[in-house]
Design a protein around this motif. Structure first.
Motif, PDB file in Angstrom:
ATOM      1  N   ARG A  27      52.019  36.359  49.985  1.00 19.88           N
ATOM      2  CA  ARG A  27      53.080  36.404  51.156  1.00 19.88           C
ATOM      3  C   ARG A  27      52.730  36.515  52.635  1.00 19.88           C
ATOM      4  NH1 ARG A  27      58.500  37.042  47.767  1.00 19.88           N
ATOM      5  NH2 ARG A  27      58.638  35.739  46.439  1.00 19.88           N
ATOM      6  N   ILE A  28      51.794  37.882  52.802  1.00 17.23           N
ATOM      7  CA  ILE A  28      51.498  38.205  53.839  1.00 17.23           C
ATOM      8  C   ILE A  28      50.349  37.580  53.911  1.00 17.23           C
ATOM      9  CG2 ILE A  28      50.389  39.341  55.043  1.00 17.23           C
ATOM     10  CD1 ILE A  28      52.200  41.980  53.361  1.00 17.23           C
ATOM     11  N   LEU A  29      49.776  36.637  53.823  1.00 12.40           N
ATOM     12  CA  LEU A  29      48.503  35.921  53.686  1.00 12.40           C
ATOM     13  C   LEU A  29      48.896  34.519  54.412  1.00 12.40           C
ATOM     14  CD1 LEU A  29      45.326  37.209  52.048  1.00 12.40           C
ATOM     15  CD2 LEU A  29      45.543  37.651  54.163  1.00 12.40           C
ATOM     16  N   ARG A  38      60.307  43.650  57.810  1.00 11.78           N
ATOM     17  CA  ARG A  38      60.322  44.842  57.229  1.00 11.78           C
ATOM     18  C   ARG A  38      61.080  44.000  55.781  1.00 11.78           C
ATOM     19  NH1 ARG A  38      64.948  49.517  59.370  1.00 11.78           N
ATOM     20  NH2 ARG A  38      65.133  49.450  57.355  1.00 11.78           N
ATOM     21  N   LEU A  39      59.656  45.350  55.181  1.00 14.04           N
ATOM     22  CA  LEU A  39      59.966  45.578  53.699  1.00 14.04           C
ATOM     23  C   LEU A  39      60.697  46.587  52.955  1.00 14.04           C
ATOM     24  CD1 LEU A  39      56.255  43.443  52.898  1.00 14.04           C
ATOM     25  CD2 LEU A  39      58.759  42.759  52.859  1.00 14.04           C
ATOM     26  N   LEU A  40      61.893  46.964  52.552  1.00 16.46           N
ATOM     27  CA  LEU A  40      62.158  47.773  51.751  1.00 16.46           C
ATOM     28  C   LEU A  40      62.224  48.239  50.473  1.00 16.46           C
ATOM     29  CD1 LEU A  40      66.129  48.083  53.445  1.00 16.46           C
ATOM     30  CD2 LEU A  40      63.909  49.492  54.015  1.00 16.46           C
ATOM     31  N   GLU A  57      53.932  51.310  44.372  1.00 15.10           N
ATOM     32  CA  GLU A  57      52.347  51.227  44.001  1.00 15.10           C
ATOM     33  C   GLU A  57      51.456  49.712  44.689  1.00 15.10           C
ATOM     34  OE1 GLU A  57      48.310  52.069  42.917  1.00 15.10           O
ATOM     35  OE2 GLU A  57      50.125  52.741  42.874  1.00 15.10           O
ATOM     36  N   ALA A  58      52.398  48.499  44.664  1.00 12.22           N
ATOM     37  CA  ALA A  58      52.110  47.340  45.504  1.00 12.22           C
ATOM     38  C   ALA A  58      52.214  47.747  47.026  1.00 12.22           C
ATOM     39  CB  ALA A  58      52.325  46.644  45.370  1.00 12.22           C
ATOM     40  N   PHE A  59      52.749  48.556  47.232  1.00  6.32           N
ATOM     41  CA  PHE A  59      52.954  49.379  49.090  1.00  6.32           C
ATOM     42  C   PHE A  59      51.502  49.976  49.499  1.00  6.32           C
ATOM     43  CE2 PHE A  59      57.769  48.644  49.895  1.00  6.32           C
ATOM     44  CZ  PHE A  59      57.796  46.839  49.961  1.00  6.32           C
ATOM     45  N   ARG A  60      51.801  51.077  48.510  1.00  7.55           N
ATOM     46  CA  ARG A  60      50.159  51.302  48.816  1.00  7.55           C
ATOM     47  C   ARG A  60      48.949  50.852  48.775  1.00  7.55           C
ATOM     48  NH1 ARG A  60      46.588  54.266  46.535  1.00  7.55           N
ATOM     49  NH2 ARG A  60      46.888  52.869  44.248  1.00  7.55           N
ATOM     50  N   LEU A  61      49.104  49.812  48.104  1.00 11.24           N
ATOM     51  CA  LEU A  61      47.920  49.070  48.139  1.00 11.24           C
ATOM     52  C   LEU A  61      47.592  48.211  49.200  1.00 11.24           C
ATOM     53  CD1 LEU A  61      47.702  47.842  44.113  1.00 11.24           C
ATOM     54  CD2 LEU A  61      45.797  49.763  45.229  1.00 11.24           C
ATOM     55  N   VAL A  68      50.177  46.071  56.116  1.00 10.26           N
ATOM     56  CA  VAL A  68      51.055  46.759  55.417  1.00 10.26           C
ATOM     57  C   VAL A  68      51.051  47.817  56.877  1.00 10.26           C
ATOM     58  CG1 VAL A  68      52.634  45.277  54.421  1.00 10.26           C
ATOM     59  CG2 VAL A  68      51.900  47.756  53.919  1.00 10.26           C
ATOM     60  N   GLU A  69      52.275  48.343  57.504  1.00  7.51           N
ATOM     61  CA  GLU A  69      52.256  49.354  57.857  1.00  7.51           C
ATOM     62  C   GLU A  69      53.461  50.371  57.526  1.00  7.51           C
ATOM     63  OE1 GLU A  69      53.144  51.631  61.844  1.00  7.51           O
ATOM     64  OE2 GLU A  69      51.856  49.683  62.401  1.00  7.51           O
ATOM     65  N   ARG A  70      53.213  51.285  57.276  1.00  4.03           N
ATOM     66  CA  ARG A  70      54.645  52.526  56.724  1.00  4.03           C
ATOM     67  C   ARG A  70      55.293  53.077  57.793  1.00  4.03           C
ATOM     68  NH1 ARG A  70      56.328  53.505  51.457  1.00  4.03           N
ATOM     69  NH2 ARG A  70      54.286  53.772  50.688  1.00  4.03           N
ATOM     70  N   ILE A  71      56.562  52.557  57.338  1.00  3.99           N
ATOM     71  CA  ILE A  71      57.269  53.274  58.373  1.00  3.99           C
ATOM     72  C   ILE A  71      58.043  54.360  58.020  1.00  3.99           C
ATOM     73  CG2 ILE A  71      59.741  53.012  60.093  1.00  3.99           C
ATOM     74  CD1 ILE A  71      58.388  50.169  60.017  1.00  3.99           C
ATOM     75  N   PRO A  72      58.056  56.117  58.019  1.00  2.00           N
ATOM     76  CA  PRO A  72      58.585  57.262  57.941  1.00  2.00           C
ATOM     77  C   PRO A  72      60.286  56.534  57.600  1.00  2.00           C
ATOM     78  CG  PRO A  72      57.180  57.758  59.881  1.00  2.00           C
ATOM     79  CD  PRO A  72      56.866  56.274  59.764  1.00  2.00           C
TER      80      PRO A  72
END
Length: 76
Positions: A27-29, A38-40, A57-61, A68-72
């Motif tokens: 979906r990103i590509l 933003r993905l929650l 886990e998918a977010f981490r990969l 993607v970039e993690r937002i605290p």
């Protein structure tokens, strides 16, 4: 000399996290998910009807692949 018959390659089952990763990556590509969108974790897990663990886990990969970039405290 004996030879073994060639067997069809056996596909190893993919984990739920890998399946979620593949879907989100696709979906990103394909630009179905736009840059800055933003993905929650909760929203993605509910929409895909999976628990939050494979989504996490998918977010981490995806983050490892710089997709993607993690937002605290704010998802990815």
């Amino acid at each position: 000399m004996y030879s073994l018959p060639l067997a069809d390659p056996v596909q190893t089952p993919r984990s739920m996290a890998e399946q979620v990763y593949d879907l989100l990556r696709s979906r990103i590509l394909q630009k179905d998910l736009l840059p800055g969108e933003r993905l929650l974790e909760v929203a993605v897990s509910e929409s895909l009807k999976v628990s939050r663990t494979p989504v996490r886990e998918a977010f981490r990969l995806l983050q490892q692949d710089d997709l993607v970039e993690r937002i605290p405290q704010g998802g990815v």
